[in-house]
Write a protein that holds these residues in place. Structure first.
Motif, mmCIF file in Angstrom:
data_model
loop_
_atom_site.group_PDB
_atom_site.id
_atom_site.type_symbol
_atom_site.label_atom_id
_atom_site.label_comp_id
_atom_site.label_asym_id
_atom_site.label_seq_id
_atom_site.Cartn_x
_atom_site.Cartn_y
_atom_site.Cartn_z
ATOM 1 N N PHE A 118 0.813 -1.213 0.000
ATOM 2 C CA PHE A 118 0.000 0.000 0.000
ATOM 3 C C PHE A 118 0.849 1.268 0.000
ATOM 4 C CE2 PHE A 118 -3.092 -3.059 1.595
ATOM 5 C CZ PHE A 118 -4.247 -2.665 0.935
ATOM 6 N N ARG A 119 2.146 1.150 -0.088
ATOM 7 C CA ARG A 119 2.992 2.337 -0.067
ATOM 8 C C ARG A 119 2.769 3.188 -1.317
ATOM 9 N NH1 ARG A 119 8.880 1.097 2.652
ATOM 10 N NH2 ARG A 119 8.129 -0.093 4.447
ATOM 11 N N GLY A 120 3.187 4.435 -1.223
ATOM 12 C CA GLY A 120 3.047 5.320 -2.368
ATOM 13 C C GLY A 120 3.816 4.812 -3.570
ATOM 14 N N ASN A 121 3.165 4.807 -4.734
ATOM 15 C CA ASN A 121 3.766 4.328 -5.985
ATOM 16 C C ASN A 121 4.231 2.874 -5.877
ATOM 17 O OD1 ASN A 121 3.485 6.917 -7.210
ATOM 18 N ND2 ASN A 121 5.344 7.592 -6.163
ATOM 19 N N PHE A 152 -1.071 -5.633 -10.478
ATOM 20 C CA PHE A 152 -0.015 -5.144 -9.592
ATOM 21 C C PHE A 152 -0.115 -3.641 -9.337
ATOM 22 C CE2 PHE A 152 1.841 -8.557 -12.345
ATOM 23 C CZ PHE A 152 1.666 -9.585 -11.436
ATOM 24 N N GLU A 153 -1.342 -3.174 -9.119
ATOM 25 C CA GLU A 153 -1.531 -1.788 -8.720
ATOM 26 C C GLU A 153 -1.399 -1.671 -7.204
ATOM 27 O OE1 GLU A 153 -5.183 -0.308 -10.278
ATOM 28 O OE2 GLU A 153 -4.401 -0.153 -12.321
ATOM 29 N N GLN A 154 -1.298 -0.462 -6.728
ATOM 30 C CA GLN A 154 -1.113 -0.228 -5.301
ATOM 31 C C GLN A 154 -2.231 -0.877 -4.494
ATOM 32 O OE1 GLN A 154 -0.874 3.903 -4.271
ATOM 33 N NE2 GLN A 154 -0.922 3.536 -2.080
ATOM 34 N N GLY A 155 -1.848 -1.745 -3.542
ATOM 35 C CA GLY A 155 -2.815 -2.409 -2.683
ATOM 36 C C GLY A 155 -3.599 -3.526 -3.339
ATOM 37 N N SER A 156 -3.250 -3.925 -4.546
ATOM 38 C CA SER A 156 -4.028 -4.943 -5.251
ATOM 39 C C SER A 156 -3.644 -6.347 -4.798
ATOM 40 C CB SER A 156 -3.835 -4.817 -6.764
ATOM 41 O OG SER A 156 -2.498 -5.130 -7.121
ATOM 42 N N VAL A 157 -4.577 -7.271 -5.012
ATOM 43 C CA VAL A 157 -4.362 -8.695 -4.739
ATOM 44 C C VAL A 157 -4.692 -9.437 -6.027
ATOM 45 C CG1 VAL A 157 -4.999 -10.676 -3.325
ATOM 46 C CG2 VAL A 157 -4.988 -8.381 -2.318
ATOM 47 N N ARG A 259 -9.379 1.707 0.046
ATOM 48 C CA ARG A 259 -10.150 0.462 0.107
ATOM 49 C C ARG A 259 -9.537 -0.633 -0.758
ATOM 50 N NH1 ARG A 259 -13.624 -1.494 -3.827
ATOM 51 N NH2 ARG A 259 -15.099 -3.083 -3.116
ATOM 52 N N PRO A 260 -9.350 -1.850 -0.192
ATOM 53 C CA PRO A 260 -8.887 -2.974 -1.013
ATOM 54 C C PRO A 260 -9.931 -3.342 -2.064
ATOM 55 C CG PRO A 260 -8.577 -3.426 1.327
ATOM 56 C CD PRO A 260 -9.418 -2.195 1.236
ATOM 57 N N ALA A 261 -9.465 -3.749 -3.219
ATOM 58 C CA ALA A 261 -10.379 -4.027 -4.327
ATOM 59 C C ALA A 261 -11.325 -5.180 -4.024
ATOM 60 C CB ALA A 261 -9.575 -4.326 -5.593
ATOM 61 N N ARG A 262 -10.909 -6.124 -3.189
ATOM 62 C CA ARG A 262 -11.740 -7.293 -2.906
ATOM 63 C C ARG A 262 -12.724 -7.072 -1.767
ATOM 64 N NH1 ARG A 262 -9.599 -12.345 -4.884
ATOM 65 N NH2 ARG A 262 -7.788 -11.977 -6.206
ATOM 66 N N SER A 263 -12.704 -5.931 -1.133
ATOM 67 C CA SER A 263 -13.599 -5.680 -0.009
ATOM 68 C C SER A 263 -15.039 -5.503 -0.497
ATOM 69 C CB SER A 263 -13.155 -4.429 0.752
ATOM 70 O OG SER A 263 -14.091 -4.106 1.764
ATOM 71 N N PRO A 264 -16.029 -6.121 0.176
ATOM 72 C CA PRO A 264 -17.433 -5.934 -0.229
ATOM 73 C C PRO A 264 -18.002 -4.583 0.190
ATOM 74 C CG PRO A 264 -17.306 -7.364 1.694
ATOM 75 C CD PRO A 264 -15.884 -7.105 1.266
ATOM 76 N N PHE A 265 -17.301 -3.869 1.054
ATOM 77 C CA PHE A 265 -17.734 -2.557 1.538
ATOM 78 C C PHE A 265 -17.223 -1.505 0.559
ATOM 79 C CE2 PHE A 265 -17.760 0.323 5.564
ATOM 80 C CZ PHE A 265 -18.925 0.911 5.112
ATOM 81 N N THR A 266 -18.093 -0.980 -0.295
ATOM 82 C CA THR A 266 -17.668 -0.115 -1.386
ATOM 83 C C THR A 266 -17.268 1.267 -0.876
ATOM 84 O OG1 THR A 266 -19.890 0.741 -1.818
ATOM 85 C CG2 THR A 266 -19.269 -1.326 -2.898
ATOM 86 N N ARG A 267 -16.610 2.021 -1.753
ATOM 87 C CA ARG A 267 -16.206 3.388 -1.409
ATOM 88 C C ARG A 267 -17.421 4.292 -1.222
ATOM 89 N NH1 ARG A 267 -10.572 3.908 -3.096
ATOM 90 N NH2 ARG A 267 -10.006 2.137 -4.402
#
Length: 314
Positions: A118-121, A152-157, A259-267
Motif C-alpha cells: 500500500f505504499r506510495g507508488n 499489480f496496482e497499489q494495494g491490489s491482490v 479500500r482494497p479491491a476485494r472488499s465488499p464494503f464499497t467506497r
C-alpha cells in the motif's frame, strides 16, 4: 445550566425516570451528587438543548446563513465524492479476478496470489516473472499477465492459477523479477502466497521490499525463501500486515481512498457513512452547545511561556 438525576426503570417501558431522585448539594462543575430513596441503576446527566425543527425551518436563515452554508458545502462535497467513489468502485471490480494459464496437468495446479503493498507508488507497469523451487523439481519461468485487467496496482491482490508437468514437492524458495518496463516500473511486493490445489498446502513468501532500481537497494531480481511460522508471527511482519489492513480497510475515513479491491464494503458506502457520522456529530454539538457557559472557566495552564485554556468538563 441544569442537571438531573434519573434511574432506569427495568420494566416493559425501559425508560429513565426521576421519581425518588434529586440532585444533591455537593454537585459541582465536574461531579453530580445524586440522592435517591431507593436502590436501582441511576445516573446523572445534562439534558440537551430542545430542538424545534419547525421553528428552525421557519426562521430567517439570511440573518445567520453560516450554518446553512456549512451544511450545503458538506453535502456538495459528498455528491462530488460519490461521483469519484463510484468510478473508483467500477475500477476495483475490474481489478478482481483470477487468471488461468493454459494447462493440461490438472493434478499439479498451484494458485499464486500476489499482494502488492500500500505504499506510495507501490504499483508497477513492469512485467512480473517468477520461478517456484521445490524439493523435487522447479517450475519454468511463469510470466504473470492478464490482458483483461490491470495488474499489480497499489494495494491490489492478484491471483493466477498455473500448473507444472510434475509436482514440485515441498516449496523451498522462489525467484521473482520484473523487466523494468513502462513509465512506472518500481514495485513494492508485500508477499506471495502459493496454494497447492492437490495437497491443500499453503506456502507463504514474505517480502516487504522494493523491486526497483531507484528504491531500497536497487534490486529488481530477488530470491525469496519460504516463510516459516516464526517469520510470519514476528512483530515487524504482523505490525506491517495488521496496520496496513486496518488503515486501508477498517479505518472509516482513510479507507475511502485506500479500500482494497476485494472488499465488499464499497467506497460509496464508506463515504455515505462518513457523511452520516459528520452530520450526527454536528447535530449532537447543536444539542449540547452552550450547556457549560454558566460556569467560570478554570485557570489557564502555563508551560514554557505558553498559555493553554483547558475546556470546561461537564
Amino acid at each position: 445550566f441544569e442537571t438531573s438525576c434519573v434511574y432506569f426503570q427495568e420494566d416493559e417501558t425501559h425508560l429513565w425516570q426521576s421519581d425518588g431522585c434529586r440532585v444533591g448539594p455537593m454537585s459541582n462543575i465536574t461531579h453530580i451528587h445524586c440522592r435517591c430513596d431507593h436502590l436501582t441503576k441511576f445516573a446523572g446527566f445534562v439534558p440537551p438543548n430542545p430542538l424545534n425543527i419547525r421553528e428552525a425551518f421557519s426562521a430567517n436563515i439570511l440573518e445567520n446563513p453560516t450554518g446553512l452554508i456549512l451544511v450545503l458545502a458538506v453535502f456538495t462535497s459528498y455528491v462530488m465524492g460519490v461521483i469519484w467513489a463510484r468510478k473508483a468502485d467500477r475500477k476495483d471490480i475490474a481489478k478482481v479476478g483470477q487468471m488461468m494459464f493454459s494447462y493440461t496437468h490438472t493434478h499439479c495446479q498451484y494458485l499464486i496470489t500476489v499482494y502488492t503493498g500500500f505504499r506510495g507508488n507501490a504499483g508497477t507497469t513492469a512485467e512480473i516473472t517468477l520461478v517456484l523451487y521445490g524439493s523435487q523439481y522447479e517450475s519454468p519461468p511463469l510470466t504473470l499477465r492478464d490482458d483483461s485487467r490491470c495488474l499489480f496496482e497499489q494495494g491490489s491482490v492478484d491471483s493466477f492459477l498455473v500448473s507444472t508437468e510434475e509436482p514440485l514437492g515441498v516449496l523451498t524458495h522462489m525467484r521473482v523479477w520484473h523487466n523494468n518496463a513502462g513509465f512506472s516500473p518500481s514495485w513494492y511486493l508485500s508477499q506471495i502466497v502459493v496454494a497447492n490445489r492437490a495437497t491443500k498446502v499453503t506456502t507463504y513468501f514474505l517480502s516487504n521490499r522494493w523491486f526497483a532500481i531507484d528504491e531500497g537497494d536497487g534490486k529488481i531480481d530477488r530470491i525469496i525463501p519460504t516463510s516459516v511460522e516464526k517469520d510470519i508471527t514476528k512483530f515487524h511482519n504482523l505490525f506491517l500486515a495488521k496496520s496496513s489492513r486496518e488503515m486501508n480497510d477498517d479505518h472509516l475515513w482513510y479507507s475511502v481512498a485506500g479500500r482494497p479491491a476485494r472488499s465488499p464494503f464499497t467506497r460509496v458506502q464508506r463515504l455515505s457513512c462518513c457523511l452520516t457520522l459528520l452530520y450526527s456529530t454536528m447535530l449532537t454539538n447543536i444539542m449540547f452547545f452552550g450547556r457549560g457557559d454558566d460556569f467560570d472557566p478554570p485557570e489557564p495552564l502555563r508551560f514554557a511561556g505558553l498559555k493553554i485554556n483547558p475546556p470546561i468538563s461537564l
